[in-house]
Design an enzyme around this catalytic site. Sequence first.
Site, mmCIF file in Angstrom:
data_model
loop_
_atom_site.group_PDB
_atom_site.id
_atom_site.type_symbol
_atom_site.label_atom_id
_atom_site.label_comp_id
_atom_site.label_asym_id
_atom_site.label_seq_id
_atom_site.Cartn_x
_atom_site.Cartn_y
_atom_site.Cartn_z
ATOM 1 N N ARG A 237 0.893 -1.179 0.000
ATOM 2 C CA ARG A 237 0.000 0.000 0.000
ATOM 3 C C ARG A 237 0.918 1.212 0.000
ATOM 4 N NH1 ARG A 237 -5.336 1.198 3.510
ATOM 5 N NH2 ARG A 237 -6.061 -0.183 1.865
ATOM 6 N N HIS B 46 -7.326 0.779 -6.424
ATOM 7 C CA HIS B 46 -7.499 -0.135 -5.284
ATOM 8 C C HIS B 46 -8.117 -1.448 -5.811
ATOM 9 C CE1 HIS B 46 -7.637 -1.493 -1.302
ATOM 10 N NE2 HIS B 46 -8.569 -0.735 -0.777
ATOM 11 N N GLN C 153 -9.791 -4.250 -3.556
ATOM 12 C CA GLN C 153 -11.093 -3.850 -3.013
ATOM 13 C C GLN C 153 -12.216 -4.212 -3.991
ATOM 14 O OE1 GLN C 153 -11.983 -2.122 0.013
ATOM 15 N NE2 GLN C 153 -13.991 -2.769 -0.709
ATOM 16 N N ASP D 12 -17.271 6.830 -1.638
ATOM 17 C CA ASP D 12 -16.022 6.669 -0.886
ATOM 18 C C ASP D 12 -15.797 7.975 -0.130
ATOM 19 O OD1 ASP D 12 -13.574 5.716 0.046
ATOM 20 O OD2 ASP D 12 -12.484 6.183 -1.803
ATOM 21 N N CYS E 119 -16.326 0.975 0.530
ATOM 22 C CA CYS E 119 -15.125 0.195 0.855
ATOM 23 C C CYS E 119 -14.754 0.296 2.333
ATOM 24 C CB CYS E 119 -13.969 0.634 -0.027
ATOM 25 S SG CYS E 119 -13.406 2.325 0.291
ATOM 26 N N ARG F 208 -13.329 -9.028 1.743
ATOM 27 C CA ARG F 208 -11.923 -8.707 1.493
ATOM 28 C C ARG F 208 -11.059 -9.937 1.783
ATOM 29 N NH1 ARG F 208 -10.047 -3.533 1.505
ATOM 30 N NH2 ARG F 208 -8.139 -4.549 0.803
HETATM 31 N N1 NVA Z 1 -9.955 6.538 -1.247
HETATM 32 C C1 NVA Z 1 -9.571 6.084 0.055
HETATM 33 C C2 NVA Z 1 -9.798 4.615 0.201
HETATM 34 C C3 NVA Z 1 -9.467 4.045 1.560
HETATM 35 C C4 NVA Z 1 -9.647 2.559 1.613
HETATM 36 C C5 NVA Z 1 -8.109 6.446 0.294
HETATM 37 O O1 NVA Z 1 -7.297 6.339 -0.642
HETATM 38 O O2 NVA Z 1 -7.772 6.864 1.396
HETATM 39 N N1 CP Z 2 -11.166 -0.509 2.313
HETATM 40 C C1 CP Z 2 -9.893 -0.564 2.767
HETATM 41 O O1 CP Z 2 -8.945 -0.759 2.010
HETATM 42 O O2 CP Z 2 -9.781 -0.415 4.106
HETATM 43 P P1 CP Z 2 -8.431 -0.213 4.924
HETATM 44 O O3 CP Z 2 -7.898 1.140 4.569
HETATM 45 O O4 CP Z 2 -8.850 -0.310 6.348
HETATM 46 O O5 CP Z 2 -7.463 -1.294 4.539
#
Ligand code: NVA
Ligand code: CP
Length: 308
Positions: free
Chosen positions: A102, A129, A132, A223, A263, A291
């Site tokens: 990540r 993502h 997801q 989101d 998500c 997930r």
């Molecule tokens: N769009 C959000 C998704 C978190 C799972 C982010 O990138 O923070």
């Molecule tokens: N939806 C998702 O990726 O959640 P986290 O940021 O908690 O991993």
Amino acid sequence: MRHFLTLKDYTKEEILEILELAHQIKTETKNKVFKDYMPKNTLGMIFEKSSTRTRVSFEVGIYQLGGVGLFLSSNDIQLGRGEPMSDTSRVVSSMVDMVMIRTFEQTKIDEFAKYSKVPVINGLTNEYHPVQLMADYLTIQEAGLDKDLVVSYVGDGNNLAHSWLMLASKLGFELRIATPKGYEVNEDILNDAKEFAKESGAKIIIGNDPKEACKDATIITTDTWVSMGQEEEKEKRLKDFGGYIVDEAMMNLGAKNAMFLHCLPAYRGYEVSEEVIEGDRSLVFEEAENRLHAQKGVMVWLNKQLKK
Ligand code: NVA
Ligand code: CP
């Protein structure tokens, strides 16, 4: 060697194959059957951003497959102190069997993959993502909504919106995205999706009117308005996204059987109302649990490709 960096690199058949595997392993897991699909395998999990679902699903997932996960937070490893991605990749991938990362820009994960000796999975970047979306589609299939699917995504033109673009354009369903002006999806990603849609028959509609987008949709999703790394823009964003909340009125515009996905983490009172997320039409916790199952599908599928 295959990586899982974006759904852009995957065919419809491959996506459905991974989902089938996820479904099969989920059924086994529910029956307390834990097969060693990846005995003694190690999964390096590099996190440059916070996570609940991604971390837990991958760590539990690899364990249930017969392996073990290593949580590598950038707060603790030398990557966070400036060691290059290319060096981190060569070192970590010489010791583990698979890596999940990540991070921020997609170029960073591309760089890691370029130097990696093992498959790399995208656990979220600024652009995409994809893991997801595998869980989201598994949830849609289980709810029996994958036929005549019309997804309405309301909110920020971010990593989630981009991944919906990839999924829809590969699988061939209708996707409507409504963002406030100035928060549209990335044009290059949209153009890619339009190209894929020519083959799959997907209908992609982009606009700025959430009500229009939600009309008769079977899935309504959103989101956070403030993604990780955008904290400084919070005040402006909260103002600019006024009118984009998915509330009961917005859900009522959807089809009779319309369901809500998110998500998570969700910010109640901003992108979604308390009533919607806690209501009968919300599938968010089924989605979150998926997930685990979807991530196992991705890992087992990638592992299988190594043996081909
Ligand atoms: N769009 C959000 C998704 C978190 C799972 C982010 O990138 O923070
Ligand atoms: N939806 C998702 O990726 O959640 P986290 O940021 O908690 O991993």
